[in-house]
Design an enzyme around this catalytic site. Structure first.
Site, PDB file in Angstrom:
ATOM      1  N   ASP A  87       0.868  -1.162   0.000  1.00  0.00           N
ATOM      2  CA  ASP A  87       0.000   0.000   0.000  1.00  0.00           C
ATOM      3  C   ASP A  87       0.916   1.226   0.000  1.00  0.00           C
ATOM      4  O   ASP A  87       2.132   1.116   0.216  1.00  0.00           O
ATOM      5  CB  ASP A  87      -0.886  -0.041   1.249  1.00  0.00           C
ATOM      6  CG  ASP A  87      -1.690   1.223   1.439  1.00  0.00           C
ATOM      7  OD1 ASP A  87      -2.386   1.631   0.488  1.00  0.00           O
ATOM      8  OD2 ASP A  87      -1.601   1.813   2.529  1.00  0.00           O
ATOM      9  N   ASP A 128      -0.215   5.116   1.013  1.00  0.00           N
ATOM     10  CA  ASP A 128      -0.488   6.104   2.066  1.00  0.00           C
ATOM     11  C   ASP A 128      -0.526   5.447   3.437  1.00  0.00           C
ATOM     12  O   ASP A 128      -1.300   4.518   3.674  1.00  0.00           O
ATOM     13  CB  ASP A 128      -1.817   6.815   1.796  1.00  0.00           C
ATOM     14  CG  ASP A 128      -1.786   7.595   0.484  1.00  0.00           C
ATOM     15  OD1 ASP A 128      -1.010   8.558   0.399  1.00  0.00           O
ATOM     16  OD2 ASP A 128      -2.526   7.224  -0.446  1.00  0.00           O
TER      17      ASP A 128
END
Length: 230
Positions: A15, A17
């Site tokens: 991922d 953020d």
């Protein structure tokens, strides 16, 4: 002596953020600004709990909590307003501790990895320079898949991009939405505390290891099958 086949090389799907860059709260503020611009007042904590979902699903979930209804056109305007508000704050975003070093270490050891984010390319690609990554870094963004987290599409596409079976990949994320998507993709989940979710929440959603941040994960890569002394 009988020779047994080697285990496949582990691969990592990250991922973005809250996992590689410290941007969760910039996204929270950007969403609050965008919502306020449409007359919708929501507490910051409610917004934070949904960060990591796709923009459309994020809006739908928040509106369900408030009982408000928006047209498709209004939802699209809201997403654009969020992107514009985030871009105004992008200068304050920094890599999370150890993120560039972790990616560099995996690359130097020939370990496949890709970034798979619910963000659109417009904002997600801003992170490449921050992390010292080239433009051709393997990255899957929301623009490229039918559905984003907690659906598995992003991680399935990320695994395909680096040509690995999702069952041989490990998803690294900071939210319960990452880990739900990882389970649905058939991949192992690794949780990071750097996005604001607690250890218990991440473990309940399927994280088999939880680390403080990328620097902590780098120190313990041997737990994940990457031998630093090979």
């Amino acid at each position: 002596m009988t020779e047994f086949p080697h285990a496949p090389t582990p691969a990592f799907l990250f991922d973005l953020d809250g996992t590689l860059i410290d941007s969760v709260y910039q996204h929270v503020i950007a969403w609050r600004q965008a919502l306020s611009g449409m007359g919708i007042d929501l507490s910051v904590w409610r917004i934070h709990r949904r960060i990591g979902m796709s923009g459309g699903l994020f809006v739908s979930a928040l509106l369900r909590e408030t009982g408000l209804k928006l047209t498709r056109e209004q939802i699209e305007r809201l997403q654009v307003a969020h992107m514009e508000a985030y871009e105004q704050q992008a200068g304050s975003v920094r890599p999370l501790p150890g993120a560039p070093e972790l990616l560099a270490e995996l690359t130097s050891r020939g370990v496949p990895w890709a970034i798979a984010t619910s963000g659109y390319a417009r904002t997600a690609r801003l992170a490449l320079d921050l992390l010292g990554l080239p433009e051709d870094t393997p990255m899957v963004t929301r623009d490229l898949v039918r559905r984003a987290k907690p659906d598995p599409d992003l991680f399935l596409a990320g695994a395909a991009l680096v040509e690995v079976d999702p069952a041989h990949a490990m998803v690294v994320g900071d939210s319960v939405w990452d880990l739900l998507a990882a389970r649905r993709a058939g991949a192992l989940g690794i949780g990071l505390l750097s996005g604001g979710y607690g250890r218990d929440e991440l473990e309940r959603t399927g994280a088999f290891r939880v680390y403080a941040d990328p620097a902590d994960m780098l120190e313990r890569l041997d737990e994940l099958g990457v031998r630093l002394d090979d």
